[in-house]
Design an enzyme around this catalytic site. Structure first.
Site, PDB file in Angstrom:
ATOM      1  N   HIS A  39       2.732  -7.004 -11.710  1.00  0.00           N
ATOM      2  CA  HIS A  39       3.724  -6.494 -12.679  1.00  0.00           C
ATOM      3  C   HIS A  39       5.147  -6.787 -12.224  1.00  0.00           C
ATOM      4  O   HIS A  39       6.053  -6.837 -13.056  1.00  0.00           O
ATOM      5  CB  HIS A  39       3.477  -5.014 -13.022  1.00  0.00           C
ATOM      6  CG  HIS A  39       3.983  -3.991 -12.071  1.00  0.00           C
ATOM      7  ND1 HIS A  39       3.194  -3.421 -11.086  1.00  0.00           N
ATOM      8  CD2 HIS A  39       5.193  -3.399 -11.954  1.00  0.00           C
ATOM      9  CE1 HIS A  39       3.909  -2.526 -10.430  1.00  0.00           C
ATOM     10  NE2 HIS A  39       5.126  -2.498 -10.928  1.00  0.00           N
ATOM     11  N   SER A  72       7.450  -0.723  -5.948  1.00  0.00           N
ATOM     12  CA  SER A  72       6.338  -1.547  -6.431  1.00  0.00           C
ATOM     13  C   SER A  72       6.382  -2.936  -5.821  1.00  0.00           C
ATOM     14  O   SER A  72       7.453  -3.529  -5.690  1.00  0.00           O
ATOM     15  CB  SER A  72       6.419  -1.709  -7.947  1.00  0.00           C
ATOM     16  OG  SER A  72       5.780  -0.657  -8.590  1.00  0.00           O
ATOM     17  N   GLY A  73       5.205  -3.462  -5.494  1.00  0.00           N
ATOM     18  CA  GLY A  73       5.103  -4.803  -4.926  1.00  0.00           C
ATOM     19  C   GLY A  73       5.220  -4.823  -3.419  1.00  0.00           C
ATOM     20  O   GLY A  73       4.888  -5.810  -2.777  1.00  0.00           O
ATOM     21  N   ASP A  93      -3.600  -5.700  -9.698  1.00  0.00           N
ATOM     22  CA  ASP A  93      -2.138  -5.864  -9.738  1.00  0.00           C
ATOM     23  C   ASP A  93      -1.640  -6.598  -8.490  1.00  0.00           C
ATOM     24  O   ASP A  93      -1.076  -5.998  -7.582  1.00  0.00           O
ATOM     25  CB  ASP A  93      -1.502  -4.464  -9.864  1.00  0.00           C
ATOM     26  CG  ASP A  93      -0.026  -4.501 -10.201  1.00  0.00           C
ATOM     27  OD1 ASP A  93       0.495  -5.596 -10.479  1.00  0.00           O
ATOM     28  OD2 ASP A  93       0.593  -3.413 -10.184  1.00  0.00           O
TER      29      ASP A  93
HETATM   30  C1  4AZ Z   1       6.790   2.342 -10.165  1.00  0.00           C
HETATM   31  O1  4AZ Z   1       7.048   2.678 -11.312  1.00  0.00           O
HETATM   32  C2  4AZ Z   1       6.018   3.272  -9.312  1.00  0.00           C
HETATM   33  N1  4AZ Z   1       4.325   7.134  -6.721  1.00  0.00           N
HETATM   34  C3  4AZ Z   1       5.657   2.873  -8.039  1.00  0.00           C
HETATM   35  C4  4AZ Z   1       4.932   3.722  -7.240  1.00  0.00           C
HETATM   36  C5  4AZ Z   1       4.576   4.955  -7.699  1.00  0.00           C
HETATM   37  C6  4AZ Z   1       4.940   5.371  -8.968  1.00  0.00           C
HETATM   38  C7  4AZ Z   1       5.656   4.515  -9.780  1.00  0.00           C
HETATM   39  C8  4AZ Z   1       3.790   5.843  -6.811  1.00  0.00           C
HETATM   40  O2  4AZ Z   1       7.176   1.272  -9.706  1.00  0.00           O
END
Ligand code: 4AZ
Length: 263
Positions: A79, A215-216, A125
């Site tokens: 993503h 993320s990532g 992912d």
């Molecule tokens: C996000 O939206 C996201 N608590 C990444 C990790 C987590 C929640 C949301 C984990 O990138």
């Protein structure tokens, strides 16, 4: 698409929109400096975690984490890889503080997105970026075994993301240690949990977690890469652990596609 996945995508889109209208990313202020971050963690040194890198758009705005697994090979979430075009994507290595120009910035010559990926809530992912520039930093080692996923194994998550749900983004790399959670407990937390490509980590009472913008990025045991930050409901909430891509499920694919040993 599940609501939480839509939310993930909206958050990435929102971050990019914020960058586009040149809203400055939060800088360290007396209130945030020294406070716990990722959520519940602490500042970390890129010298200790040289494989921790981040992704920016063409304007240099950080929107995701990523992890160096070969000189020209960077694993991240699918993503994240799909959030901007290949032309606009940059990988930044060796930079602890987003406000300075340390380290190396590379464009991306190739993007492999796991063909089974549709959205974070259904798993798979993971993506692999090939950088145009060699990134000469120590790499993380992709796990070839499932042993790190045993319940209560402690792992470290790294990132430049938010300090709390919908809170300020960190300027500096942060780390937090979290225990691995059993598949049964994660299934209780999330009905769409799929243990074949996901794994959960966190405390039952919350308090420590990855958050938006992380993320990532990597979940590691020492320098062994076991997870990629993927999704969750909020950040650090009781009963809502962080969900990571189960890297062991993609180890062969990553090994095959990363350039380690080819140069
Ligand atoms: C996000 O939206 C996201 N608590 C990444 C990790 C987590 C929640 C949301 C984990 O990138």
């Amino acid at each position: 698409m599940p609501a939480k996945s839509r939310r993930n995508l909206l958050l990435v889109a929102g971050a990019l929109l914020a960058a586009a209208v040149a809203v400055p990313v939060a800088s360290a202020t007396p209130e945030t400096a020294g406070q716990p971050g990722i959520v519940g963690g602490q500042p970390a040194a890129v010298a200790q975690y040289p494989f921790a890198v981040f992704l920016t758009d063409e304007n240099g705005s950080q929107f995701c984490g990523a992890v160096l697994i070969g000189e020209n090979s960077v694993a991240t979430a699918a993503h994240c890889a799909k959030a901007v075009t290949k032309t606009n994507l940059r990988v930044v290595a060796g930079r602890q503080d987003k406000r300075v120009k340390d380290g190396t910035v590379s464009t991306v010559s190739d993007i492999w997105v796991n063909p089974d990926y549709t959205d974070p809530g259904t798993g798979n992912d993971i993506a692999l970026l090939t950088t145009s520039t060699r990134l000469r930093y120590d790499t993380a080692q992709v796990t070839q075994t499932a042993r790190y996923y045993a319940e209560n194994t402690m792992a470290t998550v790294l990132g430049w993301g938010r300090l709390k749900d919908n809170g300020e983004r960190s300027d500096v790399l942060r780390s937090v240690d979290v225990p691995m959670i059993s598949d049964a407990s994660c299934k209780t937390a999330y009905g769409n949990y799929d243990p074949s490509t996901m794994v959960c980590a966190g405390y039952a009472n919350g308090g420590k977690d990855a958050c938006q913008g992380d993320s990532g990025g990597p979940l590691v045991v020492g320098k062994v890469l076991i997870g990629i930050v993927s999704w969750g409901v909020g950040c650090a909430q009781p009963g809502k652990p962080g969900v990571y891509t189960r890297v062991s499920a993609f180890a062969d694919e990553l090994e095959k596609r990363s350039n380690r040993g080819l140069f």
